[in-house]
Design a protein around this motif. Structure first.
Motif, PDB file in Angstrom:
ATOM      1  N   ILE A   2     -99.458 -68.081  10.424  1.00 37.86           N
ATOM      2  CA  ILE A   2     -98.215 -67.802   9.690  1.00 37.86           C
ATOM      3  C   ILE A   2     -97.825 -66.333   9.878  1.00 37.86           C
ATOM      4  O   ILE A   2     -96.713 -66.025  10.301  1.00 37.86           O
ATOM      5  CB  ILE A   2     -98.385 -68.129   8.195  1.00 37.86           C
ATOM      6  N   ALA A   3     -98.747 -65.426   9.552  1.00 38.14           N
ATOM      7  CA  ALA A   3     -98.471 -63.998   9.734  1.00 38.14           C
ATOM      8  C   ALA A   3     -98.498 -63.682  11.232  1.00 38.14           C
ATOM      9  O   ALA A   3     -99.289 -64.250  11.987  1.00 38.14           O
ATOM     10  CB  ALA A   3     -99.502 -63.151   9.002  1.00 38.14           C
ATOM     11  N   THR A   4     -97.622 -62.761  11.644  1.00 37.53           N
ATOM     12  CA  THR A   4     -97.614 -62.343  13.045  1.00 37.53           C
ATOM     13  C   THR A   4     -98.532 -61.142  13.264  1.00 37.53           C
ATOM     14  O   THR A   4     -99.032 -60.928  14.370  1.00 37.53           O
ATOM     15  CB  THR A   4     -96.182 -61.998  13.490  1.00 37.53           C
ATOM     16  N   ALA A   5     -98.760 -60.336  12.194  1.00 35.68           N
ATOM     17  CA  ALA A   5     -99.677 -59.200  12.261  1.00 35.68           C
ATOM     18  C   ALA A   5    -100.147 -58.915  10.845  1.00 35.68           C
ATOM     19  O   ALA A   5     -99.460 -59.244   9.878  1.00 35.68           O
ATOM     20  CB  ALA A   5     -98.983 -57.962  12.836  1.00 35.68           C
ATOM     21  N   ALA A   6    -101.326 -58.335  10.715  1.00 36.55           N
ATOM     22  CA  ALA A   6    -101.854 -57.994   9.386  1.00 36.55           C
ATOM     23  C   ALA A   6    -102.833 -56.842   9.497  1.00 36.55           C
ATOM     24  O   ALA A   6    -103.440 -56.613  10.547  1.00 36.55           O
ATOM     25  CB  ALA A   6    -102.536 -59.198   8.748  1.00 36.55           C
ATOM     26  N   ILE A   7    -103.005 -56.125   8.365  1.00 29.78           N
ATOM     27  CA  ILE A   7    -104.003 -55.052   8.252  1.00 29.78           C
ATOM     28  C   ILE A   7    -104.298 -54.910   6.770  1.00 29.78           C
ATOM     29  O   ILE A   7    -103.463 -55.281   5.934  1.00 29.78           O
ATOM     30  CB  ILE A   7    -103.443 -53.737   8.866  1.00 29.78           C
ATOM     31  N   ASP A   8    -105.480 -54.405   6.431  1.00 27.83           N
ATOM     32  CA  ASP A   8    -105.720 -54.104   5.013  1.00 27.83           C
ATOM     33  C   ASP A   8    -105.407 -52.632   4.769  1.00 27.83           C
ATOM     34  O   ASP A   8    -105.522 -51.791   5.669  1.00 27.83           O
ATOM     35  CB  ASP A   8    -107.135 -54.484   4.568  1.00 27.83           C
ATOM     36  N   ILE A   9    -104.957 -52.345   3.552  1.00 29.50           N
ATOM     37  CA  ILE A   9    -104.521 -50.983   3.231  1.00 29.50           C
ATOM     38  C   ILE A   9    -105.709 -50.224   2.663  1.00 29.50           C
ATOM     39  O   ILE A   9    -106.058 -50.379   1.497  1.00 29.50           O
ATOM     40  CB  ILE A   9    -103.355 -50.994   2.224  1.00 29.50           C
ATOM     41  N   SER A  10    -106.356 -49.428   3.514  1.00 25.70           N
ATOM     42  CA  SER A  10    -107.485 -48.628   3.048  1.00 25.70           C
ATOM     43  C   SER A  10    -107.126 -47.146   3.002  1.00 25.70           C
ATOM     44  O   SER A  10    -107.658 -46.408   2.188  1.00 25.70           O
ATOM     45  CB  SER A  10    -108.701 -48.857   3.941  1.00 25.70           C
ATOM     46  N   ASP A  11    -106.240 -46.705   3.868  1.00 25.15           N
ATOM     47  CA  ASP A  11    -105.908 -45.277   3.946  1.00 25.15           C
ATOM     48  C   ASP A  11    -104.505 -44.953   3.434  1.00 25.15           C
ATOM     49  O   ASP A  11    -104.070 -43.817   3.524  1.00 25.15           O
ATOM     50  CB  ASP A  11    -106.024 -44.789   5.391  1.00 25.15           C
ATOM     51  N   GLY A  12    -103.775 -45.952   2.923  1.00 30.19           N
ATOM     52  CA  GLY A  12    -102.409 -45.731   2.463  1.00 30.19           C
ATOM     53  C   GLY A  12    -101.437 -46.568   3.278  1.00 30.19           C
ATOM     54  O   GLY A  12    -101.623 -46.750   4.490  1.00 30.19           O
ATOM     55  N   LEU A  13    -100.383 -47.075   2.615  1.00 33.12           N
ATOM     56  CA  LEU A  13     -99.442 -47.992   3.266  1.00 33.12           C
ATOM     57  C   LEU A  13     -98.805 -47.379   4.515  1.00 33.12           C
ATOM     58  O   LEU A  13     -98.699 -48.036   5.551  1.00 33.12           O
ATOM     59  CB  LEU A  13     -98.353 -48.394   2.260  1.00 33.12           C
ATOM     60  N   LEU A  14     -98.363 -46.118   4.429  1.00 31.48           N
ATOM     61  CA  LEU A  14     -97.660 -45.523   5.577  1.00 31.48           C
ATOM     62  C   LEU A  14     -98.530 -45.550   6.825  1.00 31.48           C
ATOM     63  O   LEU A  14     -98.101 -45.978   7.898  1.00 31.48           O
ATOM     64  CB  LEU A  14     -97.273 -44.067   5.283  1.00 31.48           C
ATOM     65  N   GLY A  15     -99.763 -45.091   6.684  1.00 34.48           N
ATOM     66  CA  GLY A  15    -100.647 -45.015   7.845  1.00 34.48           C
ATOM     67  C   GLY A  15    -101.065 -46.387   8.331  1.00 34.48           C
ATOM     68  O   GLY A  15    -101.085 -46.644   9.543  1.00 34.48           O
ATOM     69  N   ASP A  16    -101.419 -47.274   7.403  1.00 39.31           N
ATOM     70  CA  ASP A  16    -101.928 -48.575   7.835  1.00 39.31           C
ATOM     71  C   ASP A  16    -100.815 -49.447   8.419  1.00 39.31           C
ATOM     72  O   ASP A  16    -101.010 -50.081   9.452  1.00 39.31           O
ATOM     73  CB  ASP A  16    -102.684 -49.246   6.682  1.00 39.31           C
ATOM     74  N   LEU A  17     -99.632 -49.433   7.800  1.00 41.88           N
ATOM     75  CA  LEU A  17     -98.507 -50.137   8.409  1.00 41.88           C
ATOM     76  C   LEU A  17     -98.170 -49.468   9.744  1.00 41.88           C
ATOM     77  O   LEU A  17     -97.819 -50.149  10.727  1.00 41.88           O
ATOM     78  CB  LEU A  17     -97.291 -50.126   7.471  1.00 41.88           C
ATOM     79  N   GLY A  18     -98.321 -48.152   9.799  1.00 42.56           N
ATOM     80  CA  GLY A  18     -98.104 -47.420  11.056  1.00 42.56           C
ATOM     81  C   GLY A  18     -98.986 -47.941  12.185  1.00 42.56           C
ATOM     82  O   GLY A  18     -98.559 -47.982  13.344  1.00 42.56           O
ATOM     83  N   HIS A  19    -100.222 -48.372  11.854  1.00 42.11           N
ATOM     84  CA  HIS A  19    -101.106 -48.934  12.894  1.00 42.11           C
ATOM     85  C   HIS A  19    -100.525 -50.238  13.447  1.00 42.11           C
ATOM     86  O   HIS A  19    -100.627 -50.509  14.650  1.00 42.11           O
ATOM     87  CB  HIS A  19    -102.499 -49.197  12.336  1.00 42.11           C
ATOM     88  N   ILE A  20     -99.943 -51.069  12.562  1.00 42.53           N
ATOM     89  CA  ILE A  20     -99.303 -52.304  13.032  1.00 42.53           C
ATOM     90  C   ILE A  20     -98.137 -51.950  13.956  1.00 42.53           C
ATOM     91  O   ILE A  20     -97.979 -52.543  15.032  1.00 42.53           O
ATOM     92  CB  ILE A  20     -98.796 -53.165  11.841  1.00 42.53           C
TER      93      ILE A  20
END
Ligand code: ADP
Ligand code: MG
Length: 320
Positions: free
Chosen positions: A209-227
């Motif tokens: 269902i999801a096209t990409a995912a990550i868990d937020i360990s270092d903060g939304l900006l950085g972790d979404l930035g990895h995606i």
């Protein structure tokens, strides 16, 4: 109490613990031999991840040992959740300044309670004397081609987050003395910091269902930035849409921004999915917070769509 007594008393349990009864998948040999022997689901892929917790850097020396045991495993299970993996087992490498029985009893109780609740038995490890340091490696499984990765976000996908963000950082600020909360508010955010819930059921339900995912360990900006980096896309997120507790919502706008965007230690999932797709209901709050765009970079806007200047970045151990 010697090293081997310690392992036997606090970390060795019957092999069957956590393995589904009657299923040919699980733990053939657990703690006690030179290697653990794990039996995988035929055809499945292994997903493996390690996370280390260092005293003074990831936790305070005063933390309740049962909560520390829980958190040490929770942050690792969160990585399996982010990839949509089913947990199968974990190892624990432990450096301890001394064999403190009360501390070890609490630590192993918190650790093994989450292991049982997650179907993820402790299968081995290493124990040594030294400055307090915990390193866990988790092993999980997913069907071939079904692991959720950072690289699958597409222009037009919606961005979702689970749970509520920012409480763990708010608790850290109370410990630092920069924010003052009343007793009930503090206990709630402290539990978010010390006792995070890995979103395992959600991650598994998002396979396909999801096209990409990550868990937020270092903060939304950085972790979404990895995606965004892995997927070669940009994004726009709406600050006012970010889900937050009543305790965080009562703080100044600047603290809310800092905790929501760059807080860290949230262990919620941020994932992307095509618009209109039906998301699974696993009893976890899901909030749509933005959209994937072709223009590179991550833009934060307010409810009127105007850019929010935040000057924040995520946690980085080696940032100068
Ligand atoms: P070796 O000397 O072969 O490396 P050890 O003496 O370190 O083995 O450990 C003996 C057994 O106890 C092994 O099965 C190992 O996986 C297990 N073990 C050691 N420390 C831990 C721990 N902290 N948690 C779980 N199992 C452990
Ligand atoms: Mg050996």
């Amino acid at each position: 109490m010697g090293e081997f007594d310690l392992i036997r008393r606090f970390f060795q349990r019957p092999v069957a613990a956590g393995a589904p009864a009657g299923v040919e998948v699980g733990i053939e040999v657990g703690v006690g031999d030179d290697c653990a022997v794990l039996v995988p689901t035929p055809g499945a892929r292994w997903l493996v991840s390690s996370d280390m917790l260092v005293e003074g850097r990831h936790f305070l020396s005063t933390v309740d040992p049962a909560r520390l045991g829980h958190k040490a495993l929770a942050v690792n299970l969160s990585d399996l959740a982010a990839c949509g993996a089913t947990p199968r087992g974990f190892t624990l490498a432990l450096a301890l300044p001394r064999a403190d029985e009360a501390w070890l009893a609490g630590f192993s109780r918190g650790l093994l309670a989450l292991a049982d609740a997650s179907g993820c038995p402790l299968v081995g490890g290493d124990t040594t004397q030294g400055p307090l340091n915990l390193c866990i490696t988790v092993f999980g499984e997913a069907p071939p081609g079904r692991a959720l990765l950072r690289s699958g976000a597409r222009v037009g996908d919606e961005i979702w987050v689970s749970g509520r963000l920012g409480d763990a950082r708010l608790a850290l600020e109370v410990f630092r003395g920069t924010v003052v909360l009343d007793g009930a508010g503090f206990e709630a955010v402290r539990a978010a910091m010390e006792c995070p819930t890995p979103r395992l059921a959600l991650g598994q339900a998002l396979r396909g269902i999801a096209t990409a995912a990550i868990d937020i360990s270092d903060g939304l900006l950085g972790d979404l930035g990895h995606i965004l980096a892995a997927s070669g896309v940009g994004a726009c997120i709406e600050l006012d849409a970010l889900p937050r507790s009543a305790t965080l919502a009562a703080q100044t706008a600047a603290w809310q921004r800092a905790c929501l965007l760059a807080g860290g230690d949230d262990y919620e999932l941020v994932f992307t999915a095509p618009p209109g797709v039906r998301l699974p209901d696993v009893g976890v709050l899901l909030t749509r917070v933005g959209r994937i765009e072709a223009e590179p970079g991550l833009r934060v806007v307010d409810a009127r769509g105007e850019a929010v200047a935040h000057g924040l970045r995520s946690f980085d151990h080696f940032a100068s």
